[in-house]
Design an enzyme around this catalytic site. Structure first.
Site, PDB file in Angstrom:
ATOM      1  N   HIS A 292       6.829  -3.727  -6.358  1.00 33.24           N
ATOM      2  CA  HIS A 292       5.792  -2.688  -6.173  1.00 33.24           C
ATOM      3  C   HIS A 292       4.601  -3.318  -5.467  1.00 33.24           C
ATOM      4  O   HIS A 292       3.808  -4.034  -6.093  1.00 33.24           O
ATOM      5  CB  HIS A 292       5.359  -2.121  -7.535  1.00 33.24           C
ATOM      6  CG  HIS A 292       4.406  -0.974  -7.410  1.00 33.24           C
ATOM      7  ND1 HIS A 292       4.618   0.237  -8.018  1.00 33.24           N
ATOM      8  CD2 HIS A 292       3.237  -0.844  -6.739  1.00 33.24           C
ATOM      9  CE1 HIS A 292       3.621   1.058  -7.738  1.00 33.24           C
ATOM     10  NE2 HIS A 292       2.762   0.416  -6.957  1.00 33.24           N
TER      11      HIS A 292
ATOM     12  N   LYS B 154       9.301   7.740  -3.785  1.00 33.60           N
ATOM     13  CA  LYS B 154       8.225   7.609  -4.763  1.00 33.60           C
ATOM     14  C   LYS B 154       7.651   8.962  -5.136  1.00 33.60           C
ATOM     15  O   LYS B 154       7.296   9.762  -4.276  1.00 33.60           O
ATOM     16  CB  LYS B 154       7.120   6.726  -4.156  1.00 33.60           C
ATOM     17  CG  LYS B 154       5.852   6.632  -4.963  1.00 33.60           C
ATOM     18  CD  LYS B 154       5.900   5.549  -6.018  1.00 33.60           C
ATOM     19  CE  LYS B 154       4.657   5.581  -6.878  1.00 33.60           C
ATOM     20  NZ  LYS B 154       4.084   4.295  -7.153  1.00 33.60           N
TER      21      LYS B 154
ATOM     22  N   HIS C 194       4.447   0.233 -12.912  1.00 39.40           N
ATOM     23  CA  HIS C 194       3.217  -0.316 -13.506  1.00 39.40           C
ATOM     24  C   HIS C 194       2.891   0.280 -14.884  1.00 39.40           C
ATOM     25  O   HIS C 194       1.869   0.913 -15.082  1.00 39.40           O
ATOM     26  CB  HIS C 194       2.013  -0.162 -12.563  1.00 39.40           C
ATOM     27  CG  HIS C 194       1.895   1.165 -11.863  1.00 39.40           C
ATOM     28  ND1 HIS C 194       1.922   2.374 -12.513  1.00 39.40           N
ATOM     29  CD2 HIS C 194       1.758   1.452 -10.550  1.00 39.40           C
ATOM     30  CE1 HIS C 194       1.800   3.334 -11.633  1.00 39.40           C
ATOM     31  NE2 HIS C 194       1.700   2.807 -10.432  1.00 39.40           N
TER      32      HIS C 194
ATOM     33  N   HIS D 271       1.434  -2.763  -2.322  1.00 42.17           N
ATOM     34  CA  HIS D 271       0.708  -2.010  -1.288  1.00 42.17           C
ATOM     35  C   HIS D 271       0.294  -2.990  -0.193  1.00 42.17           C
ATOM     36  O   HIS D 271      -0.451  -3.933  -0.458  1.00 42.17           O
ATOM     37  CB  HIS D 271      -0.546  -1.353  -1.864  1.00 42.17           C
ATOM     38  CG  HIS D 271      -0.240  -0.349  -2.936  1.00 42.17           C
ATOM     39  ND1 HIS D 271      -0.072   0.993  -2.670  1.00 42.17           N
ATOM     40  CD2 HIS D 271      -0.042  -0.491  -4.264  1.00 42.17           C
ATOM     41  CE1 HIS D 271       0.212   1.635  -3.798  1.00 42.17           C
ATOM     42  NE2 HIS D 271       0.236   0.755  -4.782  1.00 42.17           N
TER      43      HIS D 271
ATOM     44  N   HIS E  29       4.964   7.114 -10.360  1.00 38.93           N
ATOM     45  CA  HIS E  29       3.618   6.882 -10.896  1.00 38.93           C
ATOM     46  C   HIS E  29       3.510   7.833 -12.091  1.00 38.93           C
ATOM     47  O   HIS E  29       3.331   9.037 -11.921  1.00 38.93           O
ATOM     48  CB  HIS E  29       2.534   7.189  -9.846  1.00 38.93           C
ATOM     49  CG  HIS E  29       1.157   6.907 -10.356  1.00 38.93           C
ATOM     50  ND1 HIS E  29       0.391   5.841  -9.924  1.00 38.93           N
ATOM     51  CD2 HIS E  29       0.429   7.520 -11.329  1.00 38.93           C
ATOM     52  CE1 HIS E  29      -0.756   5.823 -10.601  1.00 38.93           C
ATOM     53  NE2 HIS E  29      -0.758   6.847 -11.439  1.00 38.93           N
TER      54      HIS E  29
ATOM     55  N   ASP F 248       1.822  -4.308  -7.964  1.00 39.13           N
ATOM     56  CA  ASP F 248       0.891  -3.233  -7.609  1.00 39.13           C
ATOM     57  C   ASP F 248      -0.362  -3.809  -6.949  1.00 39.13           C
ATOM     58  O   ASP F 248      -1.446  -3.240  -7.082  1.00 39.13           O
ATOM     59  CB  ASP F 248       0.520  -2.374  -8.839  1.00 39.13           C
ATOM     60  CG  ASP F 248      -0.040  -1.020  -8.429  1.00 39.13           C
ATOM     61  OD1 ASP F 248       0.070  -0.653  -7.240  1.00 39.13           O
ATOM     62  OD2 ASP F 248      -0.602  -0.329  -9.300  1.00 39.13           O
TER      63      ASP F 248
HETATM   64  O1  DOR Z   1      -4.797   1.182  -8.811  1.00 34.90           O
HETATM   65  C1  DOR Z   1      -4.051   1.688  -8.003  1.00 34.90           C
HETATM   66  N1  DOR Z   1      -4.206   1.514  -6.669  1.00 34.90           N
HETATM   67  N2  DOR Z   1      -3.068   2.464  -8.448  1.00 34.90           N
HETATM   68  C2  DOR Z   1      -2.285   3.166  -7.619  1.00 34.90           C
HETATM   69  O2  DOR Z   1      -1.446   3.866  -8.099  1.00 34.90           O
HETATM   70  C3  DOR Z   1      -2.525   3.129  -6.154  1.00 34.90           C
HETATM   71  C4  DOR Z   1      -3.202   1.915  -5.743  1.00 34.90           C
HETATM   72  C5  DOR Z   1      -3.758   1.955  -4.327  1.00 34.90           C
HETATM   73  O3  DOR Z   1      -3.048   2.398  -3.428  1.00 34.90           O
HETATM   74  O4  DOR Z   1      -4.882   1.496  -4.120  1.00 34.90           O
HETATM   75 ZN    ZN Z   2       0.853   1.163  -6.700  1.00 39.06          ZN
END
Ligand code: DOR
Ligand code: ZN
Length: 345
Positions: free
Chosen positions: A13, A99, A174, A15, A136, A248
């Site tokens: 997971h 997702k 998460h 980003h 999520h 995450d």
């Molecule tokens: O804290 C988070 N940030 N939770 C998420 O689900 C998305 C993520 C983000 O993209 O910044």
């Molecule tokens: Zn995330």
């Protein structure tokens, strides 16, 4: 034990963002991880297989020279996702999952799903084509307290999806509560969960006691130490193959977190495996780190385990206060604090 060699982990997971922002951070994950599940919540989101393929190619182009790192792409589900699009995704080798963001649950989720019933025909295809559903898991009902949104989601939404799609592979992403740990433990082999380093190492006191610390703000929000953080740690170090690594890591500009309405997300890609090592070592379970980090996720997704290795050394170091991030700064988790394990180059 002063040194440990592990099969190269995967991040289930992550980003990465896009453009210059992505270029600032992708090398950090590539150094630590063999593969990563790449979150599709860009603006606009990755809603088609063609967009996922293009995003995949941009990631590959952004990698530092001679790095081997495989991005595993994910489709962002909306109320409008069609059965055809999901069939297209099933035939696109770069796409590994889809997702579910409940609309409004988190960063760039406004195009998410407003009612799970709207995507039932798409879930049907996913079940048939064996495409994992990544969730999520929070309700968005404003009348539900933010600390209860995960538990209510499990009760009101997830339990129904599991009942209606018994063969669908689901990763509850998460997880943050004992409720989620208990649910996943008690479910059959199609249901697994990722656990972040920040939910293992921190609780809501870190965010709110003695001052409000925006760099600890993420979604789902940090919970109580007892029973929630304790249950997550117990699950991660237990050796159960239902729980695996998913950072995450979610970089945001420093100034956008340090604001009157700071955004959600904790950046940890710079030291992901070291942060997890800190947890396992603290509980004297270093021998359980490799399964959690390098085996269980690959096994769940039905992918081969990595063959490369990494080595960690017991060596105290201080996490930098910030990193350059697309012409500005990003503040990492544990900024300015000491970690006791270091990944060797
Ligand atoms: O804290 C988070 N940030 N939770 C998420 O689900 C998305 C993520 C983000 O993209 O910044
Ligand atoms: Zn995330």
């Amino acid at each position: 034990m002063n040194r440990i060699t592990l099969t190269k982990p995967d991040d289930w997971h992550l980003h990465l963002r896009d453009g210059e922002a992505m270029k600032s951070v992708v090398g950090m994950s590539a150094k630590q991880m063999g593969r990563a599940i790449i979150m599709p919540n860009l603006s606009p989101p990755i809603t088609s297989a063609a967009q996922a393929k293009d995003y995949h190619d941009r990631i590959i182009e952004s990698l530092p020279k001679e790095t081997i790192f495989k991005p595993l792409m994910v489709l962002y589900l909306t109320d409008e996702t069609s059965k055809n699009e999901m069939l297209e995704a099933s035939k696109t080798p770069e796409v590994y999952a889809a997702k579910l963001y409940p609309a409004g649950a988190t960063t760039n989720s406004s195009n998410g799903v407003t009612n799970i019933r709207k995507i039932y025909s798409v879930l049907e295809i996913m079940q048939k084509e064996k495409i994992p559903l990544l969730i999520h898991g929070e309700v968005t009902d404003p009348s539900v307290d933010i600390f209860d949104r995960e538990a209510v989601f499990i009760d009101k939404v997830l339990s129904k999806v599991v009942r209606d799609f018994p063969e669908l592979k689901i990763v509850l992403e998460h997880i943050t509560t004992k409720d989620a740990v208990d649910y996943v433990k008690g479910s059959d082999k199609n249901i697994a969960a990722t656990i972040t380093p920040h939910h293992l190492l921190a609780n809501r006191n870190h965010m709110l006691s003695g001052g409000i610390r925006p760099h600890f703000y993420c979604l789902p929000i940090l919970k109580r130490e007892y029973p929630h953080q304790d249950a997550l740690v117990a699950a991660a170090i237990s050796g159960s193959n239902k729980f695996f690594l998913g950072t995450d890591s979610a970089p945001h500009y420093k100034n956008e977190k340090e604001s009157a309405c700071g955004c959600a997300g904790i950046f940890s890609a710079n030291a992901a495996i070291e942060l997890y090592a800190e947890v396992f070592d603290k509980h004297k379970q270093m021998q359980m780190l490799e399964g959690f980090s390098s085996f269980f996720g690959a096994d769940f997704y039905g992918l081969p385990r990595n063959t490369e290795k990494i080595t960690l050394e017991k060596l105290s170091w201080t996490v930098p206060k910030s990193y350059d991030f697309s012409g500005a700064k990003v503040v990492p988790f544990f900024a300015g604090s000491e970690l006791s394990w270091k990944l060797l180059d």
